[in-house]
Design a protein around this motif. Structure first.
Motif, mmCIF file in Angstrom:
data_model
loop_
_atom_site.group_PDB
_atom_site.id
_atom_site.type_symbol
_atom_site.label_atom_id
_atom_site.label_comp_id
_atom_site.label_asym_id
_atom_site.label_seq_id
_atom_site.Cartn_x
_atom_site.Cartn_y
_atom_site.Cartn_z
ATOM 1 N N SER A 116 31.392 51.664 37.810
ATOM 2 C CA SER A 116 32.141 50.506 37.320
ATOM 3 C C SER A 116 32.235 50.530 35.807
ATOM 4 C CB SER A 116 31.459 49.208 37.736
ATOM 5 O OG SER A 116 31.283 49.173 39.115
ATOM 6 N N ASN A 141 36.539 42.958 46.366
ATOM 7 C CA ASN A 141 36.333 44.316 46.881
ATOM 8 C C ASN A 141 35.777 44.304 48.306
ATOM 9 O OD1 ASN A 141 36.296 47.099 46.764
ATOM 10 N ND2 ASN A 141 34.175 47.170 46.042
ATOM 11 N N ARG A 145 33.961 44.508 41.666
ATOM 12 C CA ARG A 145 33.651 45.876 42.045
ATOM 13 C C ARG A 145 32.347 45.902 42.828
ATOM 14 N NH1 ARG A 145 36.293 50.154 39.807
ATOM 15 N NH2 ARG A 145 37.966 49.631 38.371
ATOM 16 N N ARG A 184 41.615 44.633 42.733
ATOM 17 C CA ARG A 184 40.303 44.087 43.065
ATOM 18 C C ARG A 184 39.806 43.326 41.861
ATOM 19 N NH1 ARG A 184 36.860 49.206 44.529
ATOM 20 N NH2 ARG A 184 37.811 49.899 42.607
ATOM 21 N N GLY A 212 41.318 47.679 37.977
ATOM 22 C CA GLY A 212 41.076 47.269 39.359
ATOM 23 C C GLY A 212 42.274 47.437 40.275
#
Ligand code: UDP
Ligand code: MG
Length: 312
Positions: free
Chosen positions: A138, A202, A130, A127, A159
């Protein structure tokens, strides 16, 4: 004919499993037109759900014989579910996908093409945002990746998802790492092989709730650090050295002070010297013992010494 196994760990996902399965249908049709000789099988792993997830899966199985499942006796965690699913998978290619559609099914065909048409052993997703995740989470995730990459030999990609397709060869390699404290993302990079990374934005969960609490994730990150690095043990040694050095300085100071000003509280200076000195050396020695213990710890995991990708 080749077979693609889709491994889906499920913990209390009864709402989302039918949505997931429906979302896979267009993907399967896509495959049928582009890769007509690829068959599908689904391995749902019910990780000790308490909401009747297993009945939903059994329902699917009664309609579609490509669906298989394992149901755990209790909740063993996602890592265990992934391992069990990969072990049961019979496919020439194995892909792990979350049940909540946070792993976009439409990426699958591109991932498959990397391992089928290009010379990759695996294709993984990460990803790049986030979005939709709590800020604090995060922040901690970023800090975690910074730390682990500094202290571990294998690379951890920020990620990176568990959404990954692998060839049979790589799947078997992952399965040879039979350690109990599993951190699959680390294991993937530990076994090596060639991975093509695919990036995406995301996606939020289709239904249901996340199974991760903040402290759950914190514990998970400690597992990663302990499993893939012995750096903390080394830090203890450095700390021991510093304390011992400081103790020497303090001893010198106390001795000189006593020589000049005398010793009003009898015995205090010598006692302080002894306490400080032994505190430092003990920490140092514990650190050294820890270093050996760390090595033994890694050995008891019984990891293979190397893995061959190709041989003639
Ligand atoms: N999961 C599992 N066992 C657990 C926790 C989660 O099998 O103990 C599964 C869950 O059903 C889902 C996937 O792991 O398919 C990812 O979980 P979740 O969506 O809660 O995590 P997040 O996406 O929030 O990181
Ligand atoms: Mg999720």
């Amino acid at each position: 004919m080749s077979l693609l196994s889709v491994v889906v760990p499920c913990y209390n996902e009864k709402e989302v499993i039918p949505i997931f399965f429906d979302a896979m249908k267009p993907v399967i049709d896509d495959f049928a037109s582009k890769y007509p000789d690829v068959g599908f099988e689904f391995i749902f792993v019910d990780d000790g759900s308490s909401d009747g997830t297993v009945d939903v899966i059994k329902n699917l199985r009664s309609e579609d014989k490509r669906v298989h499942f394992i149901s755990f006796s209790r909740n063993f965690g996602k890592e265990a579910a992934l391992f069990a699913g990969m072990k049961k998978a019979a496919g020439d290619y194995v892909v792990c996908m979350d049940a909540d559609l946070q792993d976009p099914p439409e990426l699958l065909i591109g991932m498959f093409s990397a391992v089928h048409d290009e010379d990759y052993d695996s294709s993984a997703t990460r990803r790049v945002s986030r979005k939709g995740e709590p800020r604090l989470r995060s922040m901690f995730a970023r800090a975690f990746y910074k730390i682990i990459n500094r202290i571990s030999d294998v690379e951890f990609v920020d990620g990176a998802r568990d959404y990954r397709i692998m060839t049979r060869k790589m799947t078997d390699a992952v399965l040879t790492l039979g350690e109990n404290n599993r951190f699959t993302k680390g294991i993937y990079s530990w076994v090596g092989f060639r991975t093509k990374w695919i990036e995406y934005e995301n996606v939020e969960r289709a239904a249901g709730e996340t199974k991760w609490s903040f402290f759950g994730l914190l514990r998970y990150s400690f597992e990663a650090i302990l499993g893939f690095s012995t750096a903390p043990l080394t830090y203890v040694i450095s700390f021991g050295f510093i304390v011992t050095a400081l103790a020497f300085v303090l001893i010198l100071f106390v001795v000189i002070k006593t020589l000049i000003y005398g010793d009003p509280t009898s015995g205090w200076p010598s006692m302080i010297c002894i306490v400080v000195f032994f505190a430092g050396t003990q920490l140092l020695c514990t650190g050294i013992v820890g270093e050996y213990l760390g090595k033994t710890y890694l050995e008891t995991k019984n990891r293979p010494i190397f893995i061959t990708r190709e041989e003639e």
